[in-house]
Motif scaffolding. Structure first.
Motif, PDB file in Angstrom:
ATOM      1  N   ASP A   1       3.479  -1.058   4.010  1.00 44.44           N
ATOM      2  CA  ASP A   1       3.086   0.289   3.575  1.00 44.44           C
ATOM      3  C   ASP A   1       4.351   1.063   3.207  1.00 44.44           C
ATOM      4  OD1 ASP A   1       0.132   0.316   4.655  1.00 44.44           O
ATOM      5  OD2 ASP A   1       1.361  -0.365   6.332  1.00 44.44           O
TER       6      ASP A   1
ATOM      7  N   TYR B   1       0.951   5.744  -0.028  1.00 46.21           N
ATOM      8  CA  TYR B   1       0.167   6.874   0.467  1.00 46.21           C
ATOM      9  C   TYR B   1       0.702   8.214  -0.054  1.00 46.21           C
ATOM     10  CZ  TYR B   1      -1.428   3.263   3.657  1.00 46.21           C
ATOM     11  OH  TYR B   1      -1.944   2.104   4.163  1.00 46.21           O
TER      12      TYR B   1
ATOM     13  N   ARG C   1      15.615   9.197   4.893  1.00 47.71           N
ATOM     14  CA  ARG C   1      14.926   9.599   6.123  1.00 47.71           C
ATOM     15  C   ARG C   1      13.634  10.348   5.809  1.00 47.71           C
ATOM     16  NH1 ARG C   1      14.114  14.370   7.984  1.00 47.71           N
ATOM     17  NH2 ARG C   1      15.236  16.177   7.190  1.00 47.71           N
TER      18      ARG C   1
ATOM     19  N   PHE D   1       6.638   0.641   6.375  1.00 41.14           N
ATOM     20  CA  PHE D   1       6.041   0.029   7.574  1.00 41.14           C
ATOM     21  C   PHE D   1       5.879  -1.466   7.333  1.00 41.14           C
ATOM     22  CE2 PHE D   1       3.267   4.004   8.771  1.00 41.14           C
ATOM     23  CZ  PHE D   1       4.402   4.672   9.214  1.00 41.14           C
TER      24      PHE D   1
ATOM     25  N   GLU E   1       1.795  -7.015   6.523  1.00 43.26           N
ATOM     26  CA  GLU E   1       1.247  -5.884   5.766  1.00 43.26           C
ATOM     27  C   GLU E   1       2.336  -4.847   5.553  1.00 43.26           C
ATOM     28  OE1 GLU E   1      -2.270  -4.744   8.032  1.00 43.26           O
ATOM     29  OE2 GLU E   1      -3.437  -6.047   6.709  1.00 43.26           O
TER      30      GLU E   1
ATOM     31  N   HIS F   1       9.226   6.221   4.711  1.00 43.00           N
ATOM     32  CA  HIS F   1       9.104   5.086   5.625  1.00 43.00           C
ATOM     33  C   HIS F   1       8.663   3.850   4.855  1.00 43.00           C
ATOM     34  CE1 HIS F   1       9.145   7.210   9.533  1.00 43.00           C
ATOM     35  NE2 HIS F   1       8.313   8.105   9.015  1.00 43.00           N
TER      36      HIS F   1
ATOM     37  N   LEU G   1       5.582   5.012   2.206  1.00 45.83           N
ATOM     38  CA  LEU G   1       5.028   6.366   2.286  1.00 45.83           C
ATOM     39  C   LEU G   1       6.106   7.417   2.519  1.00 45.83           C
ATOM     40  CD1 LEU G   1       4.077   6.957   5.872  1.00 45.83           C
ATOM     41  CD2 LEU G   1       4.103   4.583   5.134  1.00 45.83           C
ATOM     42  N   PRO G   2       5.807   8.644   2.123  1.00 50.88           N
ATOM     43  CA  PRO G   2       6.719   9.726   2.486  1.00 50.88           C
ATOM     44  C   PRO G   2       6.533  10.054   3.964  1.00 50.88           C
ATOM     45  CG  PRO G   2       4.797  10.610   1.374  1.00 50.88           C
ATOM     46  CD  PRO G   2       4.644   9.114   1.364  1.00 50.88           C
ATOM     47  N   ALA G   3       7.554  10.573   4.621  1.00 53.85           N
ATOM     48  CA  ALA G   3       7.389  11.054   6.005  1.00 53.85           C
ATOM     49  C   ALA G   3       6.572  12.335   5.948  1.00 53.85           C
ATOM     50  CB  ALA G   3       8.756  11.309   6.632  1.00 53.85           C
TER      51      ALA G   3
ATOM     52  N   ARG H   1       0.853  -1.195   0.000  1.00 49.20           N
ATOM     53  CA  ARG H   1       0.000   0.000   0.000  1.00 49.20           C
ATOM     54  C   ARG H   1       0.889   1.245   0.000  1.00 49.20           C
ATOM     55  NH1 ARG H   1      -4.511  -2.313   4.122  1.00 49.20           N
ATOM     56  NH2 ARG H   1      -2.654  -2.920   5.263  1.00 49.20           N
TER      57      ARG H   1
ATOM     58  N   ARG I   1      12.717   1.835  10.481  1.00 49.14           N
ATOM     59  CA  ARG I   1      13.732   2.594  11.241  1.00 49.14           C
ATOM     60  C   ARG I   1      13.875   2.068  12.661  1.00 49.14           C
ATOM     61  NH1 ARG I   1      12.508   9.004  10.277  1.00 49.14           N
ATOM     62  NH2 ARG I   1      12.121   8.822   8.059  1.00 49.14           N
ATOM     63  N   TYR I   2      12.780   1.553  13.182  1.00 57.70           N
ATOM     64  CA  TYR I   2      12.774   1.143  14.591  1.00 57.70           C
ATOM     65  C   TYR I   2      12.753  -0.366  14.756  1.00 57.70           C
ATOM     66  CZ  TYR I   2      11.638   6.040  14.639  1.00 57.70           C
ATOM     67  OH  TYR I   2      11.675   7.396  14.412  1.00 57.70           O
TER      68      TYR I   2
ATOM     69  N   ASP J   1       3.846  -4.318   9.154  1.00 62.20           N
ATOM     70  CA  ASP J   1       2.802  -4.461  10.175  1.00 62.20           C
ATOM     71  C   ASP J   1       2.691  -3.201  11.053  1.00 62.20           C
ATOM     72  OD1 ASP J   1       1.918  -6.901   9.335  1.00 62.20           O
ATOM     73  OD2 ASP J   1       3.063  -8.059  10.796  1.00 62.20           O
ATOM     74  N   GLY J   2       2.749  -2.063  10.407  1.00 59.52           N
ATOM     75  CA  GLY J   2       2.524  -0.801  11.111  1.00 59.52           C
ATOM     76  C   GLY J   2       3.722  -0.273  11.883  1.00 59.52           C
ATOM     77  N   ARG J   3       4.899  -0.908  11.715  1.00 61.61           N
ATOM     78  CA  ARG J   3       6.111  -0.413  12.389  1.00 61.61           C
ATOM     79  C   ARG J   3       7.112   0.050  11.353  1.00 61.61           C
ATOM     80  NH1 ARG J   3       7.542   1.466  16.613  1.00 61.61           N
ATOM     81  NH2 ARG J   3       9.233   0.119  17.374  1.00 61.61           N
TER      82      ARG J   3
END
Lengths: 91, 604
Positions: free
Chosen positions: A83, A6, A54, A59, A81, A57, A85-87, A4, A66-67, A61-63
């Motif tokens: 994703d 965004y 930087r 993601f 899942e 991102h 996307l731009p920050a 996905r 970076r982390y 599963d929603g994380r």
């Protein structure tokens, strides 16, 4: 693999989600390079010195990777899942 | 408009006697508290922290900052500062648009209203003069109609109207001043203070004035630097390219949804699942967008003008479907109907209500209904027609609307279940669930005006927009980070610059801008110290008003009930250790500013 996307990445890939033929065991880094290969315009938005920028991102599963302990080398498991996307932030 | 004379043109307006007097702000106050937010808090402190918010004795301050109305990028802001009828704390709220700029161009740095009028009144401000007018013909009217009538009455061109609606007249505790139809002093119930004073509107007529500064070349250079940063394609503020400019603030709905920070069903869940897409900024742009209006001196144009295309509100034209109301009136009420969200926001703009507080009041009442704690029909999740009807009832204080007009915290208390009000110090939470963005949870708890996302927008770090690593699910280090953001924003709110400037600029940039405007060199350290002084002044006021140990907290839902979905699944908000860190770095004793700290910062 269903991914996905965004915000400002959507007009570039032409929709809300994309399907890429990636094999099991694909890393986030390989996923990003594959997307850039398919949509070169994403290159300057997703990559910085060969790594995930930087300003973006991925993601899992929603994380944000970076982390996650393995960062860009995180292996994407079946059913997770994804994703891309731009920050961005808002108010 | 000589920028370095900021503070000299403060109008003290006695509504009871219908007269006014220009009295410069004390030079020491301007030096220490900068303007707008900081200076306003200093005035409100002078009126006494024991004042009853809904009384004639409460001060109602509308203040510019040193940069308001200048050509500096994103300087189309002004502040409303008073003691809040919602929280009992000092509060400040900020509007965009053109009204603050016009006030400056009309020859005023601020309007400070004292006392109460005997009958509905509005004031007209033009060319250094203020006149008083009978407002009985617009009392009771919505803001859209009031703005149109008063604008026409005063010539139309170069006129801005800032008004209260029926909600403010009826003393709804979360009523809002709205200018130019759709830019609000949203939070804290400041319009109810206008209602008590029978002040319906402030009408300002002025055309653009050029800034005069001591060193014009330096001023131009600093302005160019500031604009270049805003325009930089690396920043989300970049016009027509950055995510904030293209999609508006609602660009983040899909993202907070995925990370498990988009409260749903009165924050009983942390994600709206696949339904979030329907209320997102992307869907707004793809389906109902008609324009990108902007504020004075702002190239970002984050506002989104829309026209509803289908359903009961087809044809409604309004602005702007922001992230906060898309959440509060959307996912948090189990509502994925974008047209109804636009309608509800437009009602807020017309009736004069804070959409964050409204959404929380409705979602709290929906939960109470589901649990059987409401007598009568109550309100069902996602019932958009009933939500619209209840909003009218709140503004009119009719039926159950009278209860909800008190705000969700007081209303839940009266229902016997304060635990279902998602509020801090009486003010409802904004759109970032503290289990999915823990720094924001600390910000809500320690905000000096009740739960607020804008006192310290750590989300910029937790969402990765500024180059500070801040895992949204980690709590360590958030205490110091929050203090930094709070102090930086206290300064920019006092200048008065749009909060979104911080997506592209920092203390160094603000120092250059202040120095060039005021002709008085300050450093980045000076900026942060002034911000810290302002934040502590607010806290000092609140301490005097009865807030102390235990006041900085969160609803137990966020502390004990784990997130059920999204990236935050399984997490609670670890407020305790974050607060410990925060108090240590602030030098506070359990939420109270000690005497020594007041002395160091030269407060008051």
């Amino acid at each position: 693999m269903r991914i996905r996307v965004y915000a400002t990445f959507r007009p570039i890939v032409g929709g809300k989600e994309v399907d890429l033929p990636l094999p099991p065991g694909t890393t986030v880094r390989a996923l990003v390079l594959s997307m850039v290969d398919r949509w070169p315009e994403l290159g300057e938005l997703l990559l910085q010195d060969g790594a995930l920028s930087r300003r973006a991102h991925v993601f899992v599963d929603g994380r944000s990777t970076r982390y996650l302990a393995e960062g860009d080398d995180t292996v994407i498991e079946d059913g997770q899942e994804i994703d891309v996307l731009p920050a961005v932030a808002g108010g | 408009m000589q920028l370095d004379r900021f503070g000299e043109a403060m109008a003290h307006i006695d509504l009871a006697e219908q007269r006014w007097q220009m009295r410069p702000a004390p030079e020491e106050w301007v030096r220490k508290y900068v303007g707008a937010r900081g200076l306003g808090v200093r005035y409100v402190l002078e009126a006494g922290p024991e004042v009853e918010p809904l009384s004639a004795e409460n001060l109602l301050c509308f203040l510019n900052g040193p940069l308001s109305g200048s050509e500096m990028s994103m300087s189309g802001r002004w502040a409303c500062v008073t003691k809040s009828p919602l929280t009992g704390t000092v509060t400040d709220s900020h509007q965009g648009g053109w009204t603050g700029a016009r006030l400056r161009w009309a020859g005023f740095d601020g309007l400070i209203f004292e006392g109460a009028a005997a009958a509905p009144t509005y004031v007209f401000v033009e060319e250094g003069r203020i006149s008083f007018h009978d407002a009985s013909d617009v009392w009771g009217l919505g803001i859209h109609e009031t703005v149109a009538l008063l604008k026409e009455r005063h010539g139309g061109k170069d006129v801005s109207v800032n008004a209260i609606g029926p909600a403010g007249e009826k003393l709804c505790r979360f009523s809002a001043w709205v200018n130019e139809d759709d830019r609000a002093f949203g939070r804290g119930g400041t319009a109810a203070v206008g209602g008590v004073k029978k002040l319906k509107a402030i009408v300002i007529k002025a055309s653009r004035e050029r800034s005069e500064v001591r060193d014009l070349d330096r001023w131009r250079e600093v302005r160019r630097e500031a604009l270049d940063l805003i325009r930089d394609e690396a920043n989300i503020t970049s016009p027509k390219k950055g995510g904030l400019s293209v999609y508006g603030t609602n660009v983040i709905t899909n993202i907070t949804n995925r990370i498990g920070a988009l409260g749903t069903r009165n924050s009983q869940s942390t994600s709206f699942g696949d339904r979030a897409e329907a209320i997102s900024g992307e869907t707004v742009v793809e389906t109902i967008l008609t324009g990108d209006p902007t504020c004075h001196a702002c190239p970002v144009a984050c506002k989104k003008e829309v026209e509803v295309q289908e359903g009961p509100w087809k044809g409604l034209k309004m602005e702007s479907v922001e992230y906060e109301p898309a959440w509060s009136l959307g996912s948090n009420c189990l509502n994925d109907d974008l047209g109804s969200i636009a309608k509800l926001i437009d009602q807020c703009n017309d009736l004069g209500l804070d959409p964050i507080e409204l959404g929380n009041a409705l979602s709290m009442y929906m939960e109470a209904t589901e649990r059987g704690w409401v007598t009568g029909a109550g309100l069902a999740w996602g019932d958009t027609l009933a939500m619209v009807a209840m909003t009218e009832a709140i503004a009119a204080r009719e039926g159950d609307g009278d209860l909800l007009a008190e705000g969700p915290a007081r209303a839940a208390e009266r229902l016997g279940h304060p635990e279902i009000a998602m509020a801090v110090k009486g003010q409802a939470l904004p759109a970032y669930d503290p289990r999915g963005m823990k720094g924001m949870g600390l910000g809500y708890a320690t905000s000096n005006r009740g739960a607020c996302h804008l006192r310290g927008y750590v989300a910029a770090a937790e969402l990765g927009v500024v180059p500070i690593e801040a895992d949204p699910l980690a709590w360590k280090g958030k205490g110091e980070l929050m203090k930094t953001f709070q102090d930086l924003h206290a300064f920019s709110d006092s200048m008065d610059l749009c909060k979104f400037s911080a997506f592209a600029q920092g203390a160094e940039d603000y120092a250059k801008q202040y120095s060039a405007a005021m002709g008085r060199p300050v450093s980045a350290d000076d900026v942060m110290e002034a911000g810290e002084r302002i934040y502590n002044l607010e806290r000092y006021y609140n301490n005097l008003a009865g807030f102390g140990p235990g006041s900085d907290t969160l609803p137990t839902r966020f502390l004990e009930e784990a997130s059920d979905s999204g990236g935050s699944k399984g997490h609670v908000c670890e407020l305790g250790p974050m607060l410990e860190e925060y108090y240590a770095v602030r030098g506070w004793d359990d939420g109270v500013v000690p005497e020594g700290k007041l002395g160091t910062l030269q407060i008051p």
